[in-house]
Design a protein around this motif. Structure first.
Motif, PDB file in Angstrom:
ATOM      1  N   ARG A 140       0.769   6.772   3.908  1.00 32.20           N
ATOM      2  CA  ARG A 140       0.228   8.133   3.984  1.00 32.20           C
ATOM      3  C   ARG A 140       0.531   8.663   5.379  1.00 32.20           C
ATOM      4  O   ARG A 140      -0.155   8.339   6.343  1.00 32.20           O
TER       5      ARG A 140
ATOM      6  N   ARG B 120       0.839  -1.196   0.000  1.00 28.72           N
ATOM      7  CA  ARG B 120       0.000   0.000   0.000  1.00 28.72           C
ATOM      8  C   ARG B 120       0.874   1.245   0.000  1.00 28.72           C
ATOM      9  O   ARG B 120       2.042   1.210   0.303  1.00 28.72           O
ATOM     10  N   THR B 121       0.298   2.344  -0.295  1.00 27.64           N
ATOM     11  CA  THR B 121       0.985   3.622  -0.233  1.00 27.64           C
ATOM     12  C   THR B 121       0.960   4.110   1.216  1.00 27.64           C
ATOM     13  O   THR B 121      -0.102   4.169   1.830  1.00 27.64           O
TER      14      THR B 121
ATOM     15  N   SER C  23      -4.985   0.548   8.230  1.00 26.07           N
ATOM     16  CA  SER C  23      -5.319   0.209   6.847  1.00 26.07           C
ATOM     17  C   SER C  23      -6.730  -0.372   6.806  1.00 26.07           C
ATOM     18  O   SER C  23      -7.341  -0.636   7.836  1.00 26.07           O
TER      19      SER C  23
ATOM     20  N   SER D 168      -4.283   2.279   0.752  1.00 25.07           N
ATOM     21  CA  SER D 168      -3.163   2.982   1.376  1.00 25.07           C
ATOM     22  C   SER D 168      -3.104   2.628   2.861  1.00 25.07           C
ATOM     23  O   SER D 168      -4.021   2.006   3.397  1.00 25.07           O
TER      24      SER D 168
ATOM     25  N   ASN E 166       3.672   9.539   1.354  1.00 21.68           N
ATOM     26  CA  ASN E 166       2.823  10.600   0.842  1.00 21.68           C
ATOM     27  C   ASN E 166       2.128  11.279   2.012  1.00 21.68           C
ATOM     28  O   ASN E 166       2.064  10.730   3.107  1.00 21.68           O
TER      29      ASN E 166
END
Length: 178
Positions: free
Chosen positions: A63, A60-61, A139, A116, A92
């Protein structure tokens, strides 16, 4: 009776010493750069291949909730772009808004978090050269229909640095998963 009194006095002296040593750690304020270094060292130390395999977080990204993390550490967030804070991992920007419509019962859709991982840090104990922080990962996974199930993994991370140098990962401590 004399032995009991001596034991009591030694216990009181030890307690006072522990409290006196803990109080300065509570007043420690970190700079935004220092907090970013802590976050980077914590992520680098925790996101091992084994951890990634067990949690699938790497897929996942990440964040990073910079505002929440900086506020928790009492750091002035100087609005330096996230990309220039020196993270070795790709992170991010994130915020609490990602958690809207999410819960562990799977009642909400959790559309903002799907795909994410929301990350933030919170201090446990701080001094100029040692820190213990909670590293939180949140998540969500799609269930049937429009349902999404939120899960949280929290790990205590021990960090250290020499003088005013960069923070480095020492070890993990307590962990929690829900």
């Amino acid at each position: 009776m004399k032995t009991s009194l001596l034991f009591f006095l030694r216990s009181c002296a030890t307690a006072l010493m522990l409290v006196a040593n803990a109080l300065p750690a509570q007043d420690f304020r970190a700079s935004s750069k220092s907090v970013a270094q802590m976050a980077d060292a914590a992520l680098d130390g925790v996101l091992t291949p084994e951890f990634i395999r067990l949690t699938a977080i790497e897929e996942r990204t990440l964040r990073f909730d910079r505002q929440r993390t900086m506020a928790a550490f009492g750091a002035n967030d100087d609005a330096t772009p996230l990309a220039t804070l020196g993270f070795r991992r790709s992170v991010n920007a994130g915020s609490k808004e990602l958690l809207e419509g999410c819960n562990q019962a799977g009642v909400g859709e959790c559309t903002k978090l799907i795909g994410s991982t929301y990350v933030h840090l919170a201090p446990v104990s701080m001094s100029d050269t040692n820190a213990i922080v909670w590293l939180h990962f949140v998540s969500a996974a799609k269930g049937s229909g429009k349902r999404a199930f939120m899960s949280t993994i929290s790990t205590q991370v021990h960090l250290a640095r020499a003088g005013a140098g960069a923070w480095r990962f020492v070890r993990t401590g307590l962990s929690s998963r829900s």
